[in-house]
Scaffold this active site. Sequence first.
Site, PDB file in Angstrom:
ATOM      1  N   PRO A  89     132.346  98.726  55.865  1.00 28.10           N
ATOM      2  CA  PRO A  89     131.727  99.425  56.988  1.00 28.10           C
ATOM      3  C   PRO A  89     130.920  98.464  57.873  1.00 28.10           C
ATOM      4  O   PRO A  89     130.800  97.278  57.559  1.00 28.10           O
ATOM      5  CB  PRO A  89     130.786 100.410  56.277  1.00 28.10           C
ATOM      6  CG  PRO A  89     130.350  99.683  55.048  1.00 28.10           C
ATOM      7  CD  PRO A  89     131.484  98.761  54.668  1.00 28.10           C
ATOM      8  N   GLU A 132     132.784 103.169  47.145  1.00 20.10           N
ATOM      9  CA  GLU A 132     131.337 103.044  47.391  1.00 20.10           C
ATOM     10  C   GLU A 132     131.034 103.870  48.629  1.00 20.10           C
ATOM     11  O   GLU A 132     131.312 103.442  49.746  1.00 20.10           O
ATOM     12  CB  GLU A 132     130.961 101.572  47.628  1.00 20.10           C
ATOM     13  CG  GLU A 132     131.057 100.690  46.406  1.00 20.10           C
ATOM     14  CD  GLU A 132     129.925 100.921  45.415  1.00 20.10           C
ATOM     15  OE1 GLU A 132     129.004 101.711  45.699  1.00 20.10           O
ATOM     16  OE2 GLU A 132     129.988 100.319  44.326  1.00 20.10           O
ATOM     17  N   GLY A 176     128.625 107.378  50.504  1.00 20.52           N
ATOM     18  CA  GLY A 176     127.308 107.613  51.088  1.00 20.52           C
ATOM     19  C   GLY A 176     126.260 108.035  50.083  1.00 20.52           C
ATOM     20  O   GLY A 176     126.475 108.024  48.878  1.00 20.52           O
ATOM     21  N   CYS A 198     123.342 102.896  52.954  1.00 23.72           N
ATOM     22  CA  CYS A 198     123.848 103.954  52.060  1.00 23.72           C
ATOM     23  C   CYS A 198     122.810 104.333  51.020  1.00 23.72           C
ATOM     24  O   CYS A 198     122.700 105.487  50.621  1.00 23.72           O
ATOM     25  CB  CYS A 198     125.120 103.482  51.377  1.00 23.72           C
ATOM     26  SG  CYS A 198     124.905 101.888  50.571  1.00 23.72           S
ATOM     27  N   GLU A 205     123.129 109.399  69.199  1.00 19.62           N
ATOM     28  CA  GLU A 205     123.309 110.826  69.522  1.00 19.62           C
ATOM     29  C   GLU A 205     123.275 111.675  68.239  1.00 19.62           C
ATOM     30  O   GLU A 205     122.612 112.697  68.154  1.00 19.62           O
ATOM     31  CB  GLU A 205     124.681 110.952  70.219  1.00 19.62           C
ATOM     32  CG  GLU A 205     124.980 112.275  70.881  1.00 19.62           C
ATOM     33  CD  GLU A 205     124.026 112.552  72.026  1.00 19.62           C
ATOM     34  OE1 GLU A 205     123.596 113.701  72.088  1.00 19.62           O
ATOM     35  OE2 GLU A 205     123.714 111.638  72.817  1.00 19.62           O
ATOM     36  N   PHE A 237     121.722 108.666  58.145  1.00 21.12           N
ATOM     37  CA  PHE A 237     122.057 107.287  58.493  1.00 21.12           C
ATOM     38  C   PHE A 237     121.256 106.817  59.706  1.00 21.12           C
ATOM     39  O   PHE A 237     121.777 106.221  60.639  1.00 21.12           O
ATOM     40  CB  PHE A 237     123.560 107.141  58.726  1.00 21.12           C
ATOM     41  CG  PHE A 237     124.154 105.977  57.967  1.00 21.12           C
ATOM     42  CD1 PHE A 237     123.960 105.846  56.607  1.00 21.12           C
ATOM     43  CD2 PHE A 237     124.898 105.003  58.607  1.00 21.12           C
ATOM     44  CE1 PHE A 237     124.484 104.776  55.902  1.00 21.12           C
ATOM     45  CE2 PHE A 237     125.438 103.920  57.912  1.00 21.12           C
ATOM     46  CZ  PHE A 237     125.222 103.817  56.556  1.00 21.12           C
TER      47      PHE A 237
HETATM   48  P1  NAD Z   1     133.684 104.853  57.826  1.00 28.88           P
HETATM   49  O1  NAD Z   1     134.162 105.575  56.613  1.00 28.88           O
HETATM   50  O2  NAD Z   1     133.828 105.530  59.130  1.00 28.88           O
HETATM   51  O3  NAD Z   1     134.436 103.451  57.981  1.00 28.88           O
HETATM   52  C1  NAD Z   1     134.423 102.474  56.960  1.00 28.88           C
HETATM   53  C2  NAD Z   1     135.646 101.586  57.107  1.00 28.88           C
HETATM   54  O4  NAD Z   1     136.806 102.377  56.835  1.00 28.88           O
HETATM   55  C3  NAD Z   1     135.844 100.993  58.501  1.00 28.88           C
HETATM   56  O5  NAD Z   1     136.315  99.665  58.375  1.00 28.88           O
HETATM   57  C4  NAD Z   1     136.929 101.894  59.097  1.00 28.88           C
HETATM   58  O6  NAD Z   1     137.694 101.241  60.085  1.00 28.88           O
HETATM   59  C5  NAD Z   1     137.761 102.196  57.872  1.00 28.88           C
HETATM   60  N1  NAD Z   1     138.572 103.415  57.967  1.00 28.88           N
HETATM   61  C6  NAD Z   1     138.300 104.556  58.647  1.00 28.88           C
HETATM   62  N2  NAD Z   1     139.289 105.464  58.463  1.00 28.88           N
HETATM   63  C7  NAD Z   1     140.193 104.889  57.632  1.00 28.88           C
HETATM   64  C8  NAD Z   1     141.425 105.331  57.043  1.00 28.88           C
HETATM   65  N3  NAD Z   1     141.935 106.543  57.286  1.00 28.88           N
HETATM   66  N4  NAD Z   1     142.076 104.485  56.204  1.00 28.88           N
HETATM   67  C9  NAD Z   1     141.580 103.255  55.929  1.00 28.88           C
HETATM   68  N5  NAD Z   1     140.426 102.791  56.471  1.00 28.88           N
HETATM   69  C10 NAD Z   1     139.740 103.587  57.299  1.00 28.88           C
HETATM   70  O7  NAD Z   1     132.179 104.465  57.518  1.00 28.88           O
HETATM   71  P2  NAD Z   1     131.132 103.738  58.488  1.00 28.88           P
HETATM   72  O8  NAD Z   1     130.685 104.707  59.516  1.00 28.88           O
HETATM   73  O9  NAD Z   1     131.694 102.429  58.923  1.00 28.88           O
HETATM   74  O10 NAD Z   1     129.957 103.415  57.452  1.00 28.88           O
HETATM   75  C11 NAD Z   1     128.961 104.326  57.149  1.00 28.88           C
HETATM   76  C12 NAD Z   1     129.213 104.983  55.816  1.00 28.88           C
HETATM   77  O11 NAD Z   1     129.395 103.990  54.806  1.00 28.88           O
HETATM   78  C13 NAD Z   1     128.019 105.806  55.352  1.00 28.88           C
HETATM   79  O12 NAD Z   1     128.450 107.021  54.795  1.00 28.88           O
HETATM   80  C14 NAD Z   1     127.385 104.926  54.274  1.00 28.88           C
HETATM   81  O13 NAD Z   1     126.610 105.626  53.332  1.00 28.88           O
HETATM   82  C15 NAD Z   1     128.580 104.274  53.666  1.00 28.88           C
HETATM   83  N6  NAD Z   1     128.204 103.024  52.976  1.00 28.88           N
HETATM   84  C16 NAD Z   1     128.264 102.969  51.614  1.00 28.88           C
HETATM   85  C17 NAD Z   1     127.862 101.803  50.942  1.00 28.88           C
HETATM   86  C18 NAD Z   1     127.917 101.686  49.432  1.00 28.88           C
HETATM   87  O14 NAD Z   1     127.903 100.566  48.919  1.00 28.88           O
HETATM   88  N7  NAD Z   1     127.954 102.782  48.692  1.00 28.88           N
HETATM   89  C19 NAD Z   1     127.409 100.709  51.673  1.00 28.88           C
HETATM   90  C20 NAD Z   1     127.354 100.809  53.064  1.00 28.88           C
HETATM   91  C21 NAD Z   1     127.770 101.974  53.718  1.00 28.88           C
END
Ligand code: NAD
Length: 474
Positions: free
Chosen positions: A146, A246, A248, A280, A328, A378
């Site tokens: 992410p 990993e 949210g 997260c 937003e 977030f």
């Molecule tokens: P997101 O799920 O929108 O995107 C994460 C990644 O997945 C990006 O690289 C995106 O391009 C990719 N992606 C999106 N749709 C996909 C699909 N259909 N197939 C394959 N890849 C796809 O998340 P975000 O907005 O980038 O990050 C925020 C989220 O991440 C929050 O919910 C946060 O809690 C979580 N997070 C978790 C951890 C952890 O270690 N547990 C760490 C950081 C962030």
Amino acid sequence: MIARHFINGVWSDAGEKIAVEDPGSGELIGEVVLADPGQVDAAVIAADACVRRGDLTRPRPAYRLSLMLQIAAAIRAVTEEGAEVLCRESGKPLRDARGEFEEAARYFEYYGGMADKLEGRSIPLGEAYFDWTMREPHGVSAHIVPWNFPVGIAARSLAAGLAAGNCVILKSPELTPLALCILIEALASTDLPAGAINLISGRGATTGAALVRHPLVQHIVFTGSVPTGRAILRAAAERIVPCVMELGGKSAAVVHADADIDTVVASVESGVFFNAGQVCSAMSRLIVHESLHDRLADAIAARAQTLTISHGLDDPDMSALISAPQLERVEQHCADAIASGARALTGGHRITRSGYFMQPTVFTDVTPGMRVANDEIFGPALSIMSFTDPDQAIAMANGTAYGLVAGVFGQDLNRTLNTARQLEAGQVFVNEWFAGGVETPFGGTGQSGYGREKGLEALDNHLRTRNIAVRLNR
Ligand code: NAD
């Protein structure tokens, strides 16, 4: 700067590009190339060829150890350059961006130290057999990260994955792809064989989806949101590909009546305002004994009002959110909280200036049924709730769909540790939020996901066990 692909040891900027923005100013600072299906295929084929040649697995494992130490040194050498780029594309303060590169180097040192110690065991089956286990890599591993800690999160799975002998395709996030190129340039400057690490950029719904569906991908490590995690798990289910998820969180700290107020306030500052709350494992809920509630809430609100807020390059206490839509979303969450009866002791609104800045926000009068107490915001918003007896506090803390981390503050050892034991989370902090490090396992329960990153446990994600059972003739 253009975020390029790195496939089979070659950089390329061929393909459609989209702009990368500095969220602290709204200015455009670069571009990112979107990988098309052919480029995704080429990256996976390069990783697969590296697996088949055994470039990482045929030599004695001390070879991987030496590669990992070379990589750690190379990352340290690009920390200043990389931190400035990361600061500008993510909006985070410069020192935190620098910290991410330092953490990245630590992951390679830590897992490098394990690369030559991934041993099996022998299993006694009586005189007629000789039996042992081997721990071997999955092979071609796709890592999707992410935007909130792109460098740190990529390094934590890359380091464990390469130490185990896997070859990786890393997909960078659309919003923060630039500093990851600097990280991968550091890896590419070492003796790492071509194809062992491949970097592609692109949108999740196209590039990410094509990657996880690719028939040669044997393992997936995903860090991101719950809906994306579900989509990836559905795709992985088609070919029964093992995944690490990993996801949210909506993590809570329980504050007992004997907690030290200054300690709690310091932990809240890092727990909810670090990275503007886009973490997260942020401390998004504080469940406080009623005897301390008002005094602590006032102290937290007072601290929130003193935070310096500015562009990341000024190294303030807190800087911008990642994007206009994210601002937003966070502001809408705050408006919903107020409409449902929460009281904003401070904050609740965007800051009017260029870039995407949100006020540090502290809510009281939050009840467990409200959305603000259950949904991952977030952003820099804390919900404070009060309790009268410890069982009630534990029920409130455990009452969401998530279970990433949790915390407890107090002096009475029995009560504090009993609380820690009952909190449902993969990691529990006692008297300091974010205690731990690259050495301590991290990961969720419930909708926060499964599998563990960091610590020795992470290696279990990247290895599978083979058993060899031999019948002996006498
Ligand atoms: P997101 O799920 O929108 O995107 C994460 C990644 O997945 C990006 O690289 C995106 O391009 C990719 N992606 C999106 N749709 C996909 C699909 N259909 N197939 C394959 N890849 C796809 O998340 P975000 O907005 O980038 O990050 C925020 C989220 O991440 C929050 O919910 C946060 O809690 C979580 N997070 C978790 C951890 C952890 O270690 N547990 C760490 C950081 C962030």
